[in-house]
Write a protein that holds these residues in place. Structure first.
Motif, short mmCIF file in Angstrom:
data_model
loop_
_atom_site.label_atom_id
_atom_site.label_comp_id
_atom_site.label_asym_id
_atom_site.label_seq_id
_atom_site.Cartn_x
_atom_site.Cartn_y
_atom_site.Cartn_z
N THR A 194 0.86 -1.18 0.00
CA THR A 194 0.00 0.00 0.00
C THR A 194 0.89 1.23 0.00
O THR A 194 1.71 1.39 0.90
N THR A 195 0.74 2.06 -0.99
CA THR A 195 1.49 3.31 -1.06
C THR A 195 0.70 4.43 -0.39
O THR A 195 1.25 5.20 0.40
N LEU A 196 -0.58 4.50 -0.70
CA LEU A 196 -1.42 5.57 -0.20
C LEU A 196 -2.77 4.99 0.20
O LEU A 196 -3.33 4.17 -0.53
N ARG A 197 -3.24 5.40 1.35
CA ARG A 197 -4.57 4.96 1.81
C ARG A 197 -5.41 6.21 2.04
O ARG A 197 -5.05 7.07 2.83
N VAL A 198 -6.51 6.30 1.29
CA VAL A 198 -7.44 7.42 1.42
C VAL A 198 -8.50 7.00 2.44
O VAL A 198 -9.14 5.96 2.27
N VAL A 199 -8.67 7.82 3.48
CA VAL A 199 -9.52 7.43 4.60
C VAL A 199 -10.58 8.49 4.85
O VAL A 199 -10.26 9.67 5.04
N SER A 200 -11.81 8.06 4.88
CA SER A 200 -12.92 8.94 5.27
C SER A 200 -12.88 9.17 6.77
O SER A 200 -12.47 8.29 7.54
N HIS A 201 -13.34 10.33 7.18
CA HIS A 201 -13.41 10.64 8.61
C HIS A 201 -14.19 9.58 9.37
O HIS A 201 -13.91 9.30 10.53
N THR A 202 -15.14 8.93 8.74
CA THR A 202 -15.94 7.91 9.42
C THR A 202 -15.17 6.61 9.63
O THR A 202 -15.55 5.80 10.47
N SER A 203 -14.09 6.39 8.87
CA SER A 203 -13.30 5.17 9.00
C SER A 203 -12.11 5.32 9.95
O SER A 203 -11.47 4.33 10.28
N VAL A 204 -11.82 6.53 10.38
CA VAL A 204 -10.68 6.74 11.28
C VAL A 204 -10.81 5.90 12.55
O VAL A 204 -9.84 5.24 12.95
N PRO A 205 -11.97 5.86 13.21
CA PRO A 205 -12.07 5.02 14.42
C PRO A 205 -11.77 3.54 14.14
O PRO A 205 -11.16 2.86 14.97
N LEU A 206 -12.16 3.03 12.97
CA LEU A 206 -11.86 1.64 12.62
C LEU A 206 -10.36 1.41 12.47
O LEU A 206 -9.84 0.39 12.90
N ILE A 207 -9.69 2.35 11.86
CA ILE A 207 -8.24 2.25 11.71
C ILE A 207 -7.55 2.33 13.07
O ILE A 207 -6.61 1.59 13.34
#
Length: 137
Positions: free
Chosen positions: A52-65
């Motif tokens: 993975t070079t770049l991971r685009v993350v929605s604000h709603t997925s931050v808690p999952l990460i």
């Protein structure tokens, strides 16, 4: 600002449609590999690859990460994270809940490369989305 230059990119969705396709090796041959949100690679390498070079993350997925910070931000991980979300969540004045979570993650994992979109960029993306779909996000 993030500066990333790639001659070829593979954009890998988090869709279950990737399962059973056996495209992992082909994906991993790309110089840059973009992934979305918290889609896992571990255990699915045959279908989605492992790089993975770049991971685009929605604000709603931050808690999952942040439930698995070692997996996403661990020492051997050189992934660049770009997080987007509405200003109310990304505020840098101490009141942005997602921004505050990311700030703590960056403090705990100083090698992590975490970028957030600007308000101007979010407004632009919202405008493009509305123009393309006719809907507000």
């Amino acid at each position: 600002p993030l500066s990333l230059h790639c001659s070829l990119c593979s954009v890998v969705s988090s869709s279950g449609q990737m399962l059973g396709q056996g495209l992992g090796a082909q994906i991993d041959r790309s110089p840059c590999i973009w992934r979305m949100n918290s889609a896992p690679t571990r255990g699915f390498e045959n279908d989605v690859g492992h790089k993975t070079t770049l991971r685009v993350v929605s604000h709603t997925s931050v808690p999952l990460i942040l439930q698995k910070p070692q997996y996403f931000f661990g020492q051997s991980n050189d992934t660049v994270y770009v997080v987007w979300g509405p200003l109310r969540n990304m505020r840098k004045d101490g009141n942005g809940i997602v921004y505050n979570m990311l700030k703590r993650a960056a403090e705990n994992y100083p090698q992590a490369q975490i970028y957030v979109t600007t308000e101007e960029r979010m407004n632009y993306c919202d405008m493009v989305f509305k123009k393309e779909t006719g809907k507000d996000r």
